[in-house]
Design a protein around this motif. Structure first.
Motif, mmCIF file in Angstrom:
data_model
loop_
_atom_site.group_PDB
_atom_site.id
_atom_site.type_symbol
_atom_site.label_atom_id
_atom_site.label_comp_id
_atom_site.label_asym_id
_atom_site.label_seq_id
_atom_site.Cartn_x
_atom_site.Cartn_y
_atom_site.Cartn_z
ATOM 1 N N ASP A 2 0.851 -1.182 0.000
ATOM 2 C CA ASP A 2 0.000 0.000 0.000
ATOM 3 C C ASP A 2 0.894 1.242 0.000
ATOM 4 O O ASP A 2 1.709 1.430 0.905
ATOM 5 C CB ASP A 2 -0.890 -0.033 1.236
ATOM 6 C CG ASP A 2 -1.839 1.137 1.345
ATOM 7 O OD1 ASP A 2 -1.767 2.067 0.509
ATOM 8 O OD2 ASP A 2 -2.658 1.135 2.283
ATOM 9 N N TYR A 4 0.295 4.177 0.759
ATOM 10 C CA TYR A 4 0.087 5.047 1.906
ATOM 11 C C TYR A 4 0.849 4.600 3.159
ATOM 12 O O TYR A 4 0.997 5.362 4.103
ATOM 13 C CB TYR A 4 -1.397 5.164 2.223
ATOM 14 C CG TYR A 4 -2.186 5.872 1.149
ATOM 15 C CD1 TYR A 4 -1.846 7.150 0.728
ATOM 16 C CD2 TYR A 4 -3.268 5.257 0.547
ATOM 17 C CE1 TYR A 4 -2.564 7.811 -0.258
ATOM 18 C CE2 TYR A 4 -3.995 5.909 -0.446
ATOM 19 C CZ TYR A 4 -3.640 7.173 -0.833
ATOM 20 O OH TYR A 4 -4.351 7.822 -1.818
ATOM 21 N N ARG A 22 -3.375 11.070 1.732
ATOM 22 C CA ARG A 22 -4.512 10.218 1.350
ATOM 23 C C ARG A 22 -5.666 11.079 0.843
ATOM 24 O O ARG A 22 -5.983 12.120 1.406
ATOM 25 C CB ARG A 22 -4.966 9.379 2.534
ATOM 26 C CG ARG A 22 -6.026 8.339 2.188
ATOM 27 C CD ARG A 22 -6.478 7.543 3.405
ATOM 28 N NE ARG A 22 -5.400 6.863 4.097
ATOM 29 C CZ ARG A 22 -4.920 5.669 3.756
ATOM 30 N NH1 ARG A 22 -5.418 5.025 2.733
ATOM 31 N NH2 ARG A 22 -3.937 5.124 4.457
ATOM 32 N N GLY A 23 -6.277 10.647 -0.252
ATOM 33 C CA GLY A 23 -7.413 11.359 -0.822
ATOM 34 C C GLY A 23 -7.020 12.473 -1.780
ATOM 35 O O GLY A 23 -7.883 13.133 -2.352
ATOM 36 N N ARG A 24 -5.732 12.684 -1.974
ATOM 37 C CA ARG A 24 -5.245 13.719 -2.888
ATOM 38 C C ARG A 24 -4.716 13.054 -4.155
ATOM 39 O O ARG A 24 -4.337 11.893 -4.150
ATOM 40 C CB ARG A 24 -4.132 14.538 -2.233
ATOM 41 C CG ARG A 24 -4.622 15.263 -0.960
ATOM 42 C CD ARG A 24 -3.603 16.205 -0.404
ATOM 43 N NE ARG A 24 -3.305 17.323 -1.288
ATOM 44 C CZ ARG A 24 -4.050 18.417 -1.413
ATOM 45 N NH1 ARG A 24 -5.166 18.548 -0.724
ATOM 46 N NH2 ARG A 24 -3.680 19.391 -2.224
ATOM 47 N N ASP A 131 -3.782 8.503 -8.510
ATOM 48 C CA ASP A 131 -5.150 8.991 -8.273
ATOM 49 C C ASP A 131 -5.456 9.095 -6.777
ATOM 50 O O ASP A 131 -4.644 8.743 -5.926
ATOM 51 C CB ASP A 131 -6.171 8.139 -9.033
ATOM 52 C CG ASP A 131 -6.372 6.740 -8.473
ATOM 53 O OD1 ASP A 131 -5.959 6.434 -7.325
ATOM 54 O OD2 ASP A 131 -6.970 5.917 -9.195
ATOM 55 N N ARG A 132 -6.639 9.569 -6.465
ATOM 56 C CA ARG A 132 -7.037 9.820 -5.077
ATOM 57 C C ARG A 132 -7.135 8.549 -4.236
ATOM 58 O O ARG A 132 -7.142 8.602 -3.008
ATOM 59 C CB ARG A 132 -8.375 10.554 -5.028
ATOM 60 C CG ARG A 132 -8.311 11.994 -5.527
ATOM 61 C CD ARG A 132 -9.688 12.650 -5.395
ATOM 62 N NE ARG A 132 -9.773 13.958 -5.980
ATOM 63 C CZ ARG A 132 -9.517 15.098 -5.344
ATOM 64 N NH1 ARG A 132 -9.121 15.082 -4.093
ATOM 65 N NH2 ARG A 132 -9.655 16.256 -5.964
ATOM 66 N N GLU A 133 -7.225 7.391 -4.897
ATOM 67 C CA GLU A 133 -7.309 6.119 -4.179
ATOM 68 C C GLU A 133 -5.940 5.467 -3.993
ATOM 69 O O GLU A 133 -5.851 4.348 -3.500
ATOM 70 C CB GLU A 133 -8.247 5.155 -4.915
ATOM 71 C CG GLU A 133 -9.716 5.497 -4.785
ATOM 72 C CD GLU A 133 -10.110 6.704 -5.637
ATOM 73 O OE1 GLU A 133 -9.674 6.773 -6.802
ATOM 74 O OE2 GLU A 133 -10.845 7.575 -5.137
ATOM 75 N N GLY A 134 -4.883 6.139 -4.430
ATOM 76 C CA GLY A 134 -3.542 5.597 -4.266
ATOM 77 C C GLY A 134 -3.106 4.652 -5.366
ATOM 78 O O GLY A 134 -2.136 3.915 -5.210
ATOM 79 N N ARG A 135 -3.797 4.695 -6.505
ATOM 80 C CA ARG A 135 -3.432 3.848 -7.650
ATOM 81 C C ARG A 135 -2.599 4.667 -8.632
ATOM 82 O O ARG A 135 -2.952 5.812 -8.951
ATOM 83 C CB ARG A 135 -4.682 3.332 -8.359
ATOM 84 C CG ARG A 135 -5.528 2.399 -7.499
ATOM 85 C CD ARG A 135 -6.738 1.931 -8.280
ATOM 86 N NE ARG A 135 -7.552 3.063 -8.702
ATOM 87 C CZ ARG A 135 -8.788 3.309 -8.294
ATOM 88 N NH1 ARG A 135 -9.380 2.483 -7.467
ATOM 89 N NH2 ARG A 135 -9.449 4.369 -8.735
ATOM 90 N N TYR A 137 -1.709 6.045 -11.840
ATOM 91 C CA TYR A 137 -2.488 6.298 -13.041
ATOM 92 C C TYR A 137 -1.609 6.213 -14.286
ATOM 93 O O TYR A 137 -1.975 5.587 -15.274
ATOM 94 C CB TYR A 137 -3.144 7.679 -12.930
ATOM 95 C CG TYR A 137 -3.884 8.124 -14.156
ATOM 96 C CD1 TYR A 137 -5.145 7.603 -14.463
ATOM 97 C CD2 TYR A 137 -3.338 9.074 -15.018
ATOM 98 C CE1 TYR A 137 -5.825 8.012 -15.594
ATOM 99 C CE2 TYR A 137 -4.022 9.492 -16.145
ATOM 100 C CZ TYR A 137 -5.253 8.955 -16.431
ATOM 101 O OH TYR A 137 -5.925 9.367 -17.553
#
Length: 158
Positions: A2, A4, A22-24, A131-135, A137
């Motif tokens: 992960d 994060y 997180r979330g950014r 992306d905002r989910e930590g994937r 892109y």
């Protein structure tokens, strides 16, 4: 792994993780002060200022693995970024991006986005958009001007 949970150290020595972001939408860039691409600091700062309020964080990771283009210590790097490019986006400690000593963040990023030549980071100012989910892109080559990421950043910001 992960993203994060990965332990990091800021340029001023503070321990943190990407959970702080997180979330950014994240734009992770390995940077150097003596590189032909160093002027990209100005464009990265412009992107950051334009979109920080909407959720973009540009994260700079100084790297000395390519032609010894980042020879200074963290204090010298921070001073250079502030005085030459008015960098206000978060900067981190000098980081190894390739090889056996590669930082776990860059191991994770290169595994998720190996680039069209595959595998390791090829030079300074390689960019990873997350992306905002930590994937992860997409990965962008050093010669890709930060302004060319604008459309993708806007899409991820929503």
């Amino acid at each position: 792994m992960d993203l994060y949970e990965i332990a990091l150290r800021t340029i001023d020595g503070r321990a943190c993780t990407l959970a702080d972001y997180r979330g950014r939408v994240l734009l992770v860039v390995n940077v150097a002060s003596r590189c032909a691409f160093t002027p990209q600091y100005a464009a990265l700062e412009a992107l950051y200022r334009r979109h920080v309020a909407r959720g973009l964080s540009v994260l700079g990771f100084p790297c000395d693995q390519f032609g010894q283009q980042e020879p200074g210590d963290e204090a010298a790097i921070a001073d250079f970024c502030a005085s030459r490019y008015a960098v206000s986006f978060p900067m981190f400690a000098k980081t190894t991006v390739n090889g056996e000593e590669a930082h776990p963040l860059f191991r994770c990023l290169t595994a998720a986005a190996p680039g069209w030549l595959g595998g390791p980071v090829r030079w300074n100012f390689t960019k990873f958009l997350i992306d905002r989910e930590g994937r992860v892109y997409r990965r962008y080559a050093p010669q890709t001007a930060p302004a060319r990421l604008e459309r993708a950043i806007r899409r991820l910001l929503g």
